[in-house]
Write a protein that holds these residues in place. Structure first.
Motif, PDB file in Angstrom:
ATOM      1  N   LEU A   1       0.424  -1.202   0.057  1.00 25.95           N
ATOM      2  CA  LEU A   1       0.030  -0.386  -0.003  1.00 25.95           C
ATOM      3  C   LEU A   1       0.753   1.008   0.599  1.00 25.95           C
ATOM      4  O   LEU A   1       1.983   1.259   0.339  1.00 25.95           O
ATOM      5  CB  LEU A   1      -0.510  -0.280   0.911  1.00 25.95           C
ATOM      6  N   LEU A   2       0.876   2.408  -1.184  1.00 27.23           N
ATOM      7  CA  LEU A   2       1.893   3.104  -0.902  1.00 27.23           C
ATOM      8  C   LEU A   2       0.618   4.552  -1.186  1.00 27.23           C
ATOM      9  O   LEU A   2      -0.520   4.725  -1.937  1.00 27.23           O
ATOM     10  CB  LEU A   2       1.826   3.302  -2.797  1.00 27.23           C
TER      11      LEU A   2
ATOM     12  N   ALA B   1      -2.040  10.903   5.530  1.00 29.91           N
ATOM     13  CA  ALA B   1      -1.530   8.870   5.691  1.00 29.91           C
ATOM     14  C   ALA B   1      -3.366   8.343   6.062  1.00 29.91           C
ATOM     15  O   ALA B   1      -2.523   7.308   7.120  1.00 29.91           O
ATOM     16  CB  ALA B   1      -0.741   9.026   6.414  1.00 29.91           C
ATOM     17  N   SER B   2      -4.166   8.708   5.914  1.00 25.84           N
ATOM     18  CA  SER B   2      -5.450   7.566   5.976  1.00 25.84           C
ATOM     19  C   SER B   2      -5.599   6.541   5.755  1.00 25.84           C
ATOM     20  O   SER B   2      -6.132   5.306   6.292  1.00 25.84           O
ATOM     21  CB  SER B   2      -6.785   8.470   5.793  1.00 25.84           C
ATOM     22  N   PRO B   3      -5.460   6.239   4.120  1.00 22.71           N
ATOM     23  CA  PRO B   3      -4.784   4.936   3.519  1.00 22.71           C
ATOM     24  C   PRO B   3      -4.329   3.774   4.559  1.00 22.71           C
ATOM     25  O   PRO B   3      -4.540   2.391   4.597  1.00 22.71           O
ATOM     26  CB  PRO B   3      -4.632   5.291   1.915  1.00 22.71           C
TER      27      PRO B   3
ATOM     28  N   LEU C   1      -2.464   3.878  -3.612  1.00 23.15           N
ATOM     29  CA  LEU C   1      -2.333   2.613  -4.720  1.00 23.15           C
ATOM     30  C   LEU C   1      -2.521   1.158  -3.707  1.00 23.15           C
ATOM     31  O   LEU C   1      -0.955   1.835  -3.272  1.00 23.15           O
ATOM     32  CB  LEU C   1      -0.991   2.839  -5.234  1.00 23.15           C
ATOM     33  N   LEU C   2      -2.708   0.797  -4.660  1.00 28.78           N
ATOM     34  CA  LEU C   2      -3.084  -0.498  -3.378  1.00 28.78           C
ATOM     35  C   LEU C   2      -2.472  -1.632  -4.766  1.00 28.78           C
ATOM     36  O   LEU C   2      -3.065  -1.887  -5.025  1.00 28.78           O
ATOM     37  CB  LEU C   2      -3.989  -0.874  -2.721  1.00 28.78           C
TER      38      LEU C   2
ATOM     39  N   ALA D   1      -4.984  -3.019  -7.327  1.00 30.58           N
ATOM     40  CA  ALA D   1      -5.973  -3.253  -6.443  1.00 30.58           C
ATOM     41  C   ALA D   1      -6.879  -2.472  -6.225  1.00 30.58           C
ATOM     42  O   ALA D   1      -8.532  -2.054  -6.299  1.00 30.58           O
ATOM     43  CB  ALA D   1      -5.939  -4.211  -5.644  1.00 30.58           C
ATOM     44  N   TRP D   2      -6.445  -1.152  -5.991  1.00 30.77           N
ATOM     45  CA  TRP D   2      -7.106  -0.046  -5.504  1.00 30.77           C
ATOM     46  C   TRP D   2      -6.235   1.229  -5.727  1.00 30.77           C
ATOM     47  O   TRP D   2      -5.241   1.169  -4.997  1.00 30.77           O
ATOM     48  CB  TRP D   2      -7.407  -0.193  -4.033  1.00 30.77           C
ATOM     49  N   ALA D   3      -6.997   2.475  -6.160  1.00 29.86           N
ATOM     50  CA  ALA D   3      -6.490   3.024  -5.991  1.00 29.86           C
ATOM     51  C   ALA D   3      -7.009   4.376  -5.517  1.00 29.86           C
ATOM     52  O   ALA D   3      -8.976   4.696  -6.077  1.00 29.86           O
ATOM     53  CB  ALA D   3      -5.457   3.562  -7.338  1.00 29.86           C
TER      54      ALA D   3
END
Length: 518
Positions: A444-445, A451-453, A481-482, A490-492
């Protein structure tokens, strides 16, 4: 149980899969029937997305001998038609001109470094499955023995015994209307064109290097590799010419060149140490396994699909099969794989293989003899004058047009696609994204302001690495980005501060691909 995974086949695809499994904490056993690495050169380089994939595993440097990151080429060919890549907005056609034997050497050295057990001179002879494991019969130097393994992977080529013993069909077509000859050789220095490095053949003209050259009688290519001897390849559509010849000779290759080009090319034996190539191949196969998985047996690379070699897509396809499968199989073995994860291997890779089959068949049609093919080529050349068409073909050949279904809709245009190369500041200095992916772990970038992700991923801390950083590119397409271990997104998010809906979609993506939170 004596092994988590047994891989039948120690070529590039089997070794790549072994490395991926080992990075994920699984220790596979690799069975390779050959007692030592073959000196035969089945491929002369890597083309496409796989070059960047190897960079993201720290393998590009050992393969290229350079510390610089990979760069795309300025030109390539499609069906022996030139592709000018220099004007593309995003050139995806990376190439690494290294012989396959060097690829195998580097991958084997990496596998051994990671603790993979490679059993050379050991060959699969039989298998049976039950609900818990596969029993594998093996013939080794000391005699026959058996292994019990949770999964068996067939990476044993187009004639895969693994596939046959599993009862997996291999439908397709076999053609016998062509013969190709390839040889390492020397040519007179006076025939090397100083401007291009190609051939200046008296009575014919200049033939550019590393490009397929079609005539009405066949196909010719001259590849003056910077290290090692030059290679000459010639293809004809008359296999009767090969009848009755037990082994190819340089004279046979000279005769074939004369028929195809209508001019004489003096060929001498190659200089320097070998192994040297002198090969004749007749016919060709286009086939695909009717399924890539039979319970606890799975197929990768040529065991799952074979096609024409034109354009060099084989290792691009097979090595990425291995990278797609490795982390999913490891998740299954470790017990945290969400439902359907292992089945997504075939769901994702079969359409990619079908696309490679399609474009290699199209290229084969474009190099065939006949006036109607010549007319078709003229039309294609007009179409290739449009940069958009060149971009589309380059993306297809590289595999850069792949977009996997991540089950997340189209919330962000990057979801399902290969993660772009990024330059990042992690607080300790600038790094390339490739430097953060060598461990083959989910990543997870987080480039957001709050920084919530990264905070949302806390429940997956043992499985997903979260890195907060700042992008060094002001036009960066995403703020978070995941990445799956195979490099696909997988997620952005594009939000500086993702809202509750985006954070919820991130949790859903984490659960979909990496299991329930711990």
């Amino acid at each position: 149980m004596t092994a988590d995974v047994v891989i039948a086949g120690g070529g590039p695809n089997g070794l790549m899969l072994a490395c991926e499994l080992s990075l994920a904490g699984v220790r596979p056993v690799v069975l390779e029937r050959l007692p030592e690495r073959t000196g035969e050169n089945r491929a002369n380089g890597l083309v496409g997305q796989v070059v960047r994939m190897l960079d993201r595993r720290g393998l590009y440097g050992p393969l290229s001998g350079s510390q610089d990151p990979p760069r795309p080429g300025a030109s390539f060919v499609f069906g022996a038609l030139p592709l000018d890549l220099s004007a593309l907005d995003d050139n995806p056609l990376y190439a690494l001109p290294v012989p396959q034997r060097h690829v195998e050497q580097v991958l084997e050295e990496r596998a051994v470094e990671l603790g993979v057990e490679i059993r050379r001179g050991h060959e699969l002879t039989g298998l049976s499955q039950d609900g818990d494991a596969v029993t594998v019969d093996i013939a080794g130097p000391a005699g026959a023995y058996r292994l019990r393994t949770r999964y068996l992977i067939g990476a044993d080529g187009g004639r895969s015994l693994t596939r046959k013993l599993s009862g997996i069909g291999f439908p397709g077509v076999t053609k016998d209307n062509m013969v190709s000859r390839t040889a390492h050789a020397t040519v007179p220095a006076s025939m090397i064109d100083p401007a291009t490095g190609g051939l200046n053949l008296p009575g014919y003209g200049v033939i550019p290097p590393f490009m397929h050259h079609r005539t009405e009688r066949g196909l010719f290519a001259f590849a003056p590799f910077p290290t090692g001897p030059a290679m000459v390849s010639v293809m004809e559509w008359d296999p009767a010419e090969a009848d009755g010849r037990p082994a190819p000779t340089l004279d046979e290759v000279r005769e074939s060149v004369r028929r195809v080009l209508g001019a004489d090319l003096p060929l001498g034996p190659p200089e320097g140490g070998g192994p040297h190539l002198l090969r004749r191949l007749t016919g060709g196969n286009t086939r695909m396994a009717d399924r890539f998985r039979d319970r606890r047996v799975l197929l990768v690379g040529d065991a799952a699909h074979v096609h024409a070699s034109i354009g060099g897509p084989g290792l691009n396809l097979g090595l990425q099969d291995a990278v797609n499968l490795g982390w999913k199989l490891a998740a299954e073995i470790h017990g945290w794989a969400p439902p359907g994860l292992l089945d997504s291997y075939e769901a994702e890779r079969r359409p990619v293989a079908q696309r490679v089959v399609m474009h290699t068949q199209a290229q084969s049609a474009l190099i065939a003899p006949g006036g109607e093919v010549t007319a078709l080529r003229e039309l294609f050349m007009e179409l290739l004058g449009d940069r958009r068409n060149v971009q589309r073909i380059a993306d297809m050949m590289a595999g850069a047009d792949i977009r996997y279904d991540m089950g997340a809709g189209d919330a962000h245009p990057l979801i399902g696609r290969w993660a772009p190369d990024l330059l990042l500041d992690t607080g300790t200095g600038r790094v390339r994204l490739a430097e953060l992916t060598t461990a083959a772990r989910p990543l997870l970038l987080d480039l957001t302001e709050d920084a919530s992700p990264a905070k949302e991923s806390a429940g997956w801390r043992g499985r997903v690495d979260a890195i907060t950083a700042r992008s060094q590119d002001p036009t960066s397409p995403a703020t978070a980005l995941l990445l799956r271990p195979d490099g696909y997104i997988a997620w952005a998010s594009a939000s500086p501060r993702p809202d509750s809906h985006e954070r919820e979609s991130l949790r859903a993506a984490l659960a979909r691909w990496f299991g329930a939170a711990g």
